[in-house]
Design an enzyme around this catalytic site. Structure first.
Site: not given
Ligand code: HEC
Ligand code: HEC
Length: 234
Positions: A56, A150, A195
């Site tokens: 890559h 969420c 969460c």
């Molecule tokens: C009761 C309220 C509540 C619910 C329901 C909830 N969350 Fe959260 N979530 C929080 C709080 C509080 C934080 C920490 C502060 C923040 O970054 O929003 C958080 C943080 C996050 C973050 C990180 C944001 C960042 O910037 O780091 C993500 C992503 C997230 N929640 C996704 C989800 C998802 C997906 C769901 C449902 C599966 C969910 N949350 C349900 C309260 C909630």
């Molecule tokens: C021998 C070659 C090879 C090696 C070594 C390799 N990759 Fe890949 N990688 C690929 C190829 C080819 C693809 C494209 C698609 C596929 O696999 O279908 C890919 C796809 C990816 C993608 C997705 C890229 C996208 O555009 O979405 C990621 C992320 C990635 N590789 C990370 C890694 C990481 C981290 C490592 C080492 C731990 C690694 N690869 C080692 C060949 C390699």
């Protein structure tokens, strides 16, 4: 379909300490994982001694901004972490790093960091559509003993206080992120679990298809916000 407008990063709702830490790469503890990821990126491993960097160019700049996406070969939705795991298994011939392991966090932080500042833009039509709809449905589904979705917090009540925190719009653009509460970097799926435990709902393992679909829906909601990895949060 509604999404918060304008979209505001969680950083806007964070306190001054958190904002200062994120603004300074030398103070941001998440940068330690980025540095570790850079080392892992260029390490030759497996039977064919291939490093990530040997396949890559420019550490996949921009890739993280357009994930999750449907993998054309399998038809499955993949996020950054599962992409990395697939390359470890199929391209490097090694045991893929486990979810939330230091190695996977470091590699995903390093790759996402290459997209820092680039606007999130995911595909939600075509083969991605069913995953998007699944994510949207779970975002709006009431869950847990508190019977909240969420959307009740992150659409209807952002900007309000909840205990010591200000509820943000719930965007995932800064992940993996360093949380002071974790004293570590953690994935977006780990944040979901926080969460879910907050509303006393059942938690699924990181990488679960339901979480991937939710991640796609969140990325669509966050469209145009820049990638912030490694963000710092409370
Ligand atoms: C009761 C309220 C509540 C619910 C329901 C909830 N969350 Fe959260 N979530 C929080 C709080 C509080 C934080 C920490 C502060 C923040 O970054 O929003 C958080 C943080 C996050 C973050 C990180 C944001 C960042 O910037 O780091 C993500 C992503 C997230 N929640 C996704 C989800 C998802 C997906 C769901 C449902 C599966 C969910 N949350 C349900 C309260 C909630
Ligand atoms: C021998 C070659 C090879 C090696 C070594 C390799 N990759 Fe890949 N990688 C690929 C190829 C080819 C693809 C494209 C698609 C596929 O696999 O279908 C890919 C796809 C990816 C993608 C997705 C890229 C996208 O555009 O979405 C990621 C992320 C990635 N590789 C990370 C890694 C990481 C981290 C490592 C080492 C731990 C690694 N690869 C080692 C060949 C390699």
């Amino acid at each position: 379909m509604s999404r918060p407008s304008p979209a505001r990063s969680g950083l806007v709702f964070a306190g001054p300490t958190v904002r200062a830490l994120q603004a300074d790469d030398f103070a941001n503890p998440g940068m330690l994982w980025v540095e570790r990821g850079q080392k892992l990126w260029s390490e030759p491993v497996g039977p064919s001694r291939r490093s990530c960097g040997s396949c890559h160019a420019d550490a996949l700049r921009g890739a993280a901004a357009s994930l999750p996406a449907v993998d054309a070969a399998t038809g499955r939705l993949v996020n950054l972490e599962s992409r990395i795991q697939a390359c470890q298994a199929q391209r490097q011939g090694i045991e893929p790093a486990a979810h939330e392991s230091d190695a996977l966090l470091a590699l995903s932080a390093y790759v996402a960091y290459q997209s820092r500042g680039m606007p999130v833009r995911v595909e939600v039509d075509g083969p991605a559509r069913p995953y998007f709809e699944r994510g949207r449905a779970s975002y709006h589904r009431r869950i847990g003993q508190l019977n909240l979705a969420c959307s009740h917090c992150h659409d209807a009540n952002w900007g309000r206080r909840l205990g010591p925190e200000t509820i943000s719009q719930g965007h995932g653009v800064g992940y993996p992120a360093y949380r002071l509460e974790w004293q570590a970097l953690g994935s977006l799926h780990r944040r979901f679990r926080s969460c879910l435990s907050g509303v006393r709902a059942e938690m699924l393992p990181q990488g679960h298809p339901d979480y991937l679909a939710l991640e796609l829906y969140l990325a669509w909601r966050a469209s145009s916000l820049p990638v912030e990895t490694p963000a710092v949060r409370r």
